[in-house]
Design a protein around this motif. Structure first.
Motif, PDB file in Angstrom:
ATOM      1  N   ALA A  92     -16.195   1.872 -11.298  1.00  0.00           N
ATOM      2  CA  ALA A  92     -16.293   3.552 -11.893  1.00  0.00           C
ATOM      3  C   ALA A  92     -17.384   3.515 -12.992  1.00  0.00           C
ATOM      4  CB  ALA A  92     -15.145   3.944 -12.038  1.00  0.00           C
ATOM      5  N   LEU A 131     -10.262   7.529  -6.455  1.00  0.00           N
ATOM      6  CA  LEU A 131     -12.075   7.110  -6.043  1.00  0.00           C
ATOM      7  C   LEU A 131     -11.516   5.896  -5.557  1.00  0.00           C
ATOM      8  CD1 LEU A 131     -14.871   6.508  -6.452  1.00  0.00           C
ATOM      9  CD2 LEU A 131     -14.161   5.429  -8.488  1.00  0.00           C
ATOM     10  N   ALA A 180     -11.234  10.348 -12.760  1.00  0.00           N
ATOM     11  CA  ALA A 180     -11.033   9.665 -11.622  1.00  0.00           C
ATOM     12  C   ALA A 180     -10.112   8.495 -11.743  1.00  0.00           C
ATOM     13  CB  ALA A 180     -12.747   9.141 -11.661  1.00  0.00           C
ATOM     14  N   LEU A 239     -11.013  12.912  -9.475  1.00  0.00           N
ATOM     15  CA  LEU A 239     -10.738  12.411  -8.172  1.00  0.00           C
ATOM     16  C   LEU A 239     -10.336  11.405  -8.243  1.00  0.00           C
ATOM     17  CD1 LEU A 239     -13.181  11.886  -6.046  1.00  0.00           C
ATOM     18  CD2 LEU A 239     -14.389  10.610  -8.169  1.00  0.00           C
ATOM     19  N   CYS A 266     -20.362  10.481  -7.013  1.00  0.00           N
ATOM     20  CA  CYS A 266     -19.846   9.987  -8.234  1.00  0.00           C
ATOM     21  C   CYS A 266     -20.804  10.402  -8.747  1.00  0.00           C
ATOM     22  CB  CYS A 266     -19.774   8.384  -8.675  1.00  0.00           C
ATOM     23  SG  CYS A 266     -17.914   7.909  -8.618  1.00  0.00           S
TER      24      CYS A 266
END
Length: 308
Positions: A288, A225, A262, A223, A250
């Motif tokens: 995160a 982010l 991530a 991912l 998420c």
């Protein structure tokens, strides 16, 4: 991961894997690769994603290994040199560059290589891309995670220098939008074993990231982010500062036992100084941790990074 629920409830922390959160070295530009390792160490990131581009240090396994030892920060992923601005990094043959990216990831102990779909003008590369990705994964434990992209304006494609691109972006206007990628900017149209989901790219493309994540299914292993507001150019905002459902994505990953990484990939070029850049990186890491690892609350104080 098919049928990802948009509001999945996180499972008990003791029964699920902790998602590692990395920092893309591109996130500290115009500072260099070593600076990214320093930020990652001082802010408490779990590792870095190495963007291979014109900076010689980013291309050297020996140099990067030195950063890993110096800052005690591992390389989680390698981003292949497939940007418009890195077309000549590691030579002009994209086939050879992708293979070298995988071997670099192996040498650095990284789990993943992030790569974009081929550009349309890379005909030979495009014709054999899916087969090459499959062959590389067959011969290596490294996942080659193909990233979702977005339409690009024709005038931006034909700008030859960075300042030309910046001038076009400042000028604005609709331009001519087309896909520069073969066969499309959505890698699920071809189908690969592994994918990278980029939440800034979904904003620029006008793509529903939850729907795209569902199409990627269990192949979604990486991912990027970030966030975006749907501008005609790639924004890479701090997550939560755009229009993308970053928190819902998420939560969906957590609910589906996401086992990948991530990586914060944000644009900090407008930061006034290193302290301001550190604050942006810290906000991204906090986002995160909150939404991917809600039980993880203790992190180093970012104050050691001062204005330089």
């Amino acid at each position: 991961m098919a049928g990802i629920p948009p509001a999945a409830e996180p499972r008990d922390e003791g029964r699920r894997r902790r998602v590692k959160v990395g920092l893309s070295t591109a996130s500290v530009y115009p500072q260099n690769t070593e600076a990214a390792f320093r930020y990652a160490a001082e802010l408490g990131y779990d590792g870095v994603e190495l963007m291979v581009w014109a900076e010689p240090a980013s291309q050297s396994v020996t140099t990067v290994r030195g950063y890993v030892r110096k800052y005690a920060v591992p390389v989680l992923a390698v981003h292949a040199p497939c940007l418009l601005i890195s077309q000549r990094v590691w030579g002009a043959d994209p086939v050879a560059k992708l293979e070298r990216s995988v071997r670099t990831a192996e040498a650095l102990g990284a789990d993943t290589v992030v790569v974009h779909p081929p550009f349309r003008w890379q005909r030979r590369y495009a014709e054999g891309f899916a087969e090459q990705v499959a062959d590389l994964e067959q011969s290596s434990s490294v996942a080659v995670a193909v990233e979702n992209m977005f339409p690009m304006r024709a005038d931006k494609l034909f700008a030859r220098r960075a300042r030309d691109i910046q001038r076009l972006e400042r000028r604005g206007g609709p331009g001519l939008s087309l896909t520069a990628f073969s066969p499309t900017y959505d890698p699920t149209d071809t189908g690969f074993r592994h994918y990278t989901l980029d939440l800034s790219h979904t904003a620029t493309a006008g793509t529903d990231p939850l729907a795209l994540a569902a199409r990627m299914g269990a192949g979604l292993v990486h991912l990027h982010l970030a966030d975006g507001r749907g501008a005609a150019h790639d924004e890479h905002l701090v997550p939560g500062e755009g229009t993308q459902p970053c928190a819902q994505v998420c939560a969906a990953l957590v609910g589906n036992d996401f086992a990948g990484h991530a990586v914060a990939e944000i644009n900090t070029q407008d930061a006034r100084n290193t302290a301001a850049r550190a604050q942006m990186l810290d906000r991204t890491l906090t986002f995160a941790r909150t939404h991917l690892n809600p039980a993880v609350t203790s992190r180093p104080d970012p104050s050691p990074i001062e204005s330089r």
